[in-house]
Design an enzyme around this catalytic site. Structure first.
Site, PDB file in Angstrom:
ATOM      1  N   CYS A   1      24.948 -39.741  62.805  1.00 22.48           N
ATOM      2  CA  CYS A   1      25.987 -40.144  63.286  1.00 22.48           C
ATOM      3  C   CYS A   1      27.512 -39.374  64.007  1.00 22.48           C
ATOM      4  CB  CYS A   1      26.865 -40.325  62.224  1.00 22.48           C
ATOM      5  SG  CYS A   1      26.060 -42.131  61.161  1.00 22.48           S
ATOM      6  N   ASP A   2      26.863 -38.549  64.859  1.00 22.27           N
ATOM      7  CA  ASP A   2      27.608 -37.100  65.753  1.00 22.27           C
ATOM      8  C   ASP A   2      27.397 -37.330  66.638  1.00 22.27           C
ATOM      9  OD1 ASP A   2      28.017 -35.069  67.556  1.00 22.27           O
ATOM     10  OD2 ASP A   2      28.291 -34.368  65.172  1.00 22.27           O
TER      11      ASP A   2
END
Ligand SMILES: *Cc1c(COP(=O)(O)O)cnc(C)c1O
Length: 376
Positions: A324-325
């Site tokens: 989730c980056d």
């Protein structure tokens, strides 16, 4: 891809993502370095892949080891290397680590300034030091910036300081940049090294060793020269700059030793488009920048990616990792051609991943486990 890796993946069916390293490739690479530069000692750069099986094989073959920390030194010792086959090659060391290395028996240290020389004089009295000089890293796909090394003009003062403090001013080192595709790239640094040797001789100090670093490439998408071509070019550059007073030489291959020995098995998690008008598909894998493919930073290293549908028509894709980056995107500036028939759940094989993957993998970002490795 080697037959042994293919067979391992077929029969063991390991849960991915995972790296499989074929020791036969490492053995062949070591032999080709030894053949290409028979008078040069090999100090394998442990950071590239410190798997115990890799280190033990290299120790058995007679390799020495370039270590950057006490844990790396301990790994090399555990693999069977004696302290006289280990260098502490990091120019940035805590003085207590210098003392610890000296206590273990390490006698060869890198420096690039007088403050580091002073730490070594205090905590590893009498040791050999070599001074790292800056190299511009031109033509390297993974250049090393100005972080390590001093201007060649400053090196004689650093080495003379070492001599005055009772150390053995032993030589000069440089690194021409990692994934160096130009076989001539060592010439300029060897010219600087030779001029430092001459300057030191005038000061009454005889240097003995040139450490020519790493930089030898792995075959990714683009063709790279064979180790033999590097050997020829480097050998003739040494003769050109040192004449018949040839120094002792060492090389520190990391990527070139192990990169080609590894394949990562990964899986397609999602394929999508960002708009109905988009031509480019987004392909999300279960491995990305945080799972071991950190060298896709700036899209510097472009790994070959194999699928089971490679004979089908291909179209450009953005390839991204699963975390989730938002920086966890592998290839976007230059999209990557993948088969139109590629489907969610398909296995992909990422070649040339034996170096700088397991060690660059995050501990548990988003809960994803560090990259698993099988050494066969
Ligand atoms: C990382 C490193 C190497 C290995 O470089 P490669 O380009 O992977 O061969 C060699 N020497 C030193 C001092 C290093 O830091």
């Amino acid at each position: 891809m080697t037959a042994r890796i293919r067979e391992f993946l077929r029969t063991r069916r390991p849960e991915g993502p995972c790296l499989v390293v074929d020791l036969d490739v490492v053995r062949e690479k070591y032999m080709s370095f030894a053949r290409a530069m028979p008078d040069t000692r090999v100090f394998y750069a442990v950071k590239a892949n410190p798997a115990p099986e890799v280190l033990s094989l290299l120790a058995d073959l007679g390799s020495c080891f370039d270590c950057a920390s006490i844990p790396e030194i301990e790994m090399a010792l555990a693999a069977g290397a004696t302290p006289d086959r280990i260098s502490f090659g990091n120019t940035i060391k805590k003085e207590r680590d210098v003392a610890r290395a000296h206590q273990i028996g390490i006698r060869l240290f890198a420096v690039d300034c007088e403050a580091e020389v002073e730490k070594i004089a205090r905590s590893a009295p009498g040791a050999r030091v070599f001074c790292r000089i800056l190299s511009d890293g031109a033509d390297a796909e993974w250049p090393l910036s100005r972080k390590f090394g001093c201007d060649p003009e400053m090196a004689p003062a650093v080495l003379e300081h070492a001599h005055r403090l009772g150390l053995e001013a032993y030589g000069v080192s440089f690194h021409v940049g990692s994934q160096q595709r130009n076989t001539e790239a060592w010439d300029g640094a060897l010219a600087s090294a030779a001029s430092i040797f001459r300057e030191m001789a005038e000061r009454g100090i005889t240097l003995k060793m040139v450490n020519m670093g790493g930089g030898f490439p792995t075959q990714y998408l683009r063709q790279v020269p064979e180790v033999g071509a590097y050997g020829q070019s480097i050998t003739s550059a040494i003769r050109k700059h040192f004449g018949n007073r040839l120094p002792e030489t060492i090389i520190e291959p990391g990527r070139g030793m192990v990169g080609g020995a590894g394949v990562i098995k990964a899986e397609v998690v999602l394929i999508s488009k960002k708009s109905v008008k988009d031509d480019v598909r987004w392909v999300y894998l279960d491995i990305g920048k945080f799972g071991g493919l950190a060298e896709t930073m700036d899209e510097a290293i472009r790994y070959p990616i194999l699928t089971e549908r490679d004979t089908d028509e291909k179209t450009p894709c953005v390839i991204a990792g699963p975390t989730c980056d938002s920086v966890d995107v592998l290839y976007e500036k230059t999209p990557y051609d993948l088969p139109v028939s590629l489907a969610i759940g398909d296995e992909v094989l990422i070649e040339g991943t034996g170096a700088y993957t397991t060690t660059y993998s995050a501990v548990a970002f988003n809960g994803f486990a560090p990259l698993k490795a099988y050494v066969i």
